[in-house]
Write an enzyme that holds these catalytic residues in place. Structure first.
Site, PDB file in Angstrom:
ATOM      1  N   HIS A 105      15.018 124.749  32.155  1.00 50.68           N
ATOM      2  CA  HIS A 105      14.544 123.515  32.790  1.00 50.68           C
ATOM      3  C   HIS A 105      13.039 123.556  33.040  1.00 50.68           C
ATOM      4  CE1 HIS A 105      18.761 123.080  33.222  1.00 50.68           C
ATOM      5  NE2 HIS A 105      18.891 123.294  34.520  1.00 50.68           N
ATOM      6  N   GLU A 106      12.593 124.667  33.619  1.00 54.24           N
ATOM      7  CA  GLU A 106      11.179 124.804  33.973  1.00 54.24           C
ATOM      8  C   GLU A 106      10.293 124.731  32.729  1.00 54.24           C
ATOM      9  OE1 GLU A 106      13.738 127.259  36.820  1.00 54.24           O
ATOM     10  OE2 GLU A 106      13.652 126.940  34.658  1.00 54.24           O
ATOM     11  N   ASP A 154      22.191 120.436  29.196  1.00 53.61           N
ATOM     12  CA  ASP A 154      21.670 120.234  30.538  1.00 53.61           C
ATOM     13  C   ASP A 154      21.209 118.789  30.617  1.00 53.61           C
ATOM     14  OD1 ASP A 154      21.932 122.894  31.600  1.00 53.61           O
ATOM     15  OD2 ASP A 154      20.253 123.491  30.325  1.00 53.61           O
ATOM     16  N   CYS A 201      20.763 124.722  27.161  1.00 52.63           N
ATOM     17  CA  CYS A 201      20.513 126.036  27.743  1.00 52.63           C
ATOM     18  C   CYS A 201      20.256 127.021  26.605  1.00 52.63           C
ATOM     19  CB  CYS A 201      21.721 126.490  28.569  1.00 52.63           C
ATOM     20  SG  CYS A 201      21.556 128.183  29.180  1.00 52.63           S
ATOM     21  N   VAL A 226       0.480 106.144  26.703  1.00 50.08           N
ATOM     22  CA  VAL A 226       1.512 106.557  25.753  1.00 50.08           C
ATOM     23  C   VAL A 226       2.395 105.349  25.455  1.00 50.08           C
ATOM     24  CG1 VAL A 226       3.179 107.388  27.493  1.00 50.08           C
ATOM     25  CG2 VAL A 226       3.215 108.333  25.180  1.00 50.08           C
ATOM     26  N   GLU A 227       2.737 105.169  24.196  1.00 49.33           N
ATOM     27  CA  GLU A 227       3.611 104.077  23.782  1.00 49.33           C
ATOM     28  C   GLU A 227       5.047 104.478  24.137  1.00 49.33           C
ATOM     29  OE1 GLU A 227       6.247 101.741  22.096  1.00 49.33           O
ATOM     30  OE2 GLU A 227       5.994 103.617  20.985  1.00 49.33           O
ATOM     31  N   SER A 228       5.768 103.582  24.822  1.00 47.41           N
ATOM     32  CA  SER A 228       7.056 103.947  25.423  1.00 47.41           C
ATOM     33  C   SER A 228       8.148 104.282  24.398  1.00 47.41           C
ATOM     34  CB  SER A 228       7.548 102.857  26.371  1.00 47.41           C
ATOM     35  OG  SER A 228       7.760 101.652  25.686  1.00 47.41           O
TER      36      SER A 228
END
Length: 163
Positions: free
Chosen positions: A95-96, A61, A54, A76-78
């Site tokens: 969060h957003e 969070d 936060c 994308v490579e994991s």
């Protein structure tokens, strides 16, 4: 079996000397060639241990992230995605903001036909926040799908029994 070569720019997969960055770092993301660009398909990542901070309180969070995309020319490579998501551990953003940043970073490196990121954050102060963002390539059917998914993404919400 696919042989990943230097053209793919994949350096983290199989490395025993992985460096963990504790600050937000999109440069860790790596891609490789989509061998099936003529076939539309979905790649989905479920990340149940996402953590950020936060920006006001510094408290952690926790969320489960769902990242789904329809690849264009790159995937994308994991392992690099895991390291990238790990880099949010000490990153202070709402969060957003985290969800939008992740979508923008993945769009930049992948140029996918379609992508969505959904964060299901655990509650703090008695409320949970579940931001959702998506994108579809402009002037394509994927853009229409993105608008439809955005309008209808949570019409059948899950039963909440763990938060």
């Amino acid at each position: 079996m696919r042989n990943i070569d230097s053209e793919d720019n994949v350096t983290l997969l199989g490395s025993n000397n992985t460096q963990y960055n504790y600050e937000y770092d999109p440069s860790v993301l790596e891609t490789f060639e989509n061998l099936h660009p003529d076939q539309d398909y979905v790649v989905k990542f479920n990340c149940p241990e996402f953590t950020s901070l936060c920006p006001k309180t510094g408290q952690p969070d926790f969320a489960t992230l769902y990242i789904s995309y329809i690849p264009n020319q790159k995937l994308v490579e994991s392992k690099s995605l895991k390291l990238y998501l790990f880099s949010f551990r000490n990153h202070g953003d709402f969060h957003e903001d985290c969800i939008n940043i992740i979508l923008k970073d993945l769009r930049k490196i992948l140029d996918p036909k379609y992508i969505e990121v959904w964060g299901k954050f655990l509650p703090r102060g008695g409320i949970s926040i579940d931001p959702y963002v998506n994108y579809g390539m402009k002037d394509t059917e994927w853009n229409k799908m993105a608008k439809n998914r955005l309008f209808n993404h949570d019409l059948d919400p899950e039963n909440i029994n763990n938060r």
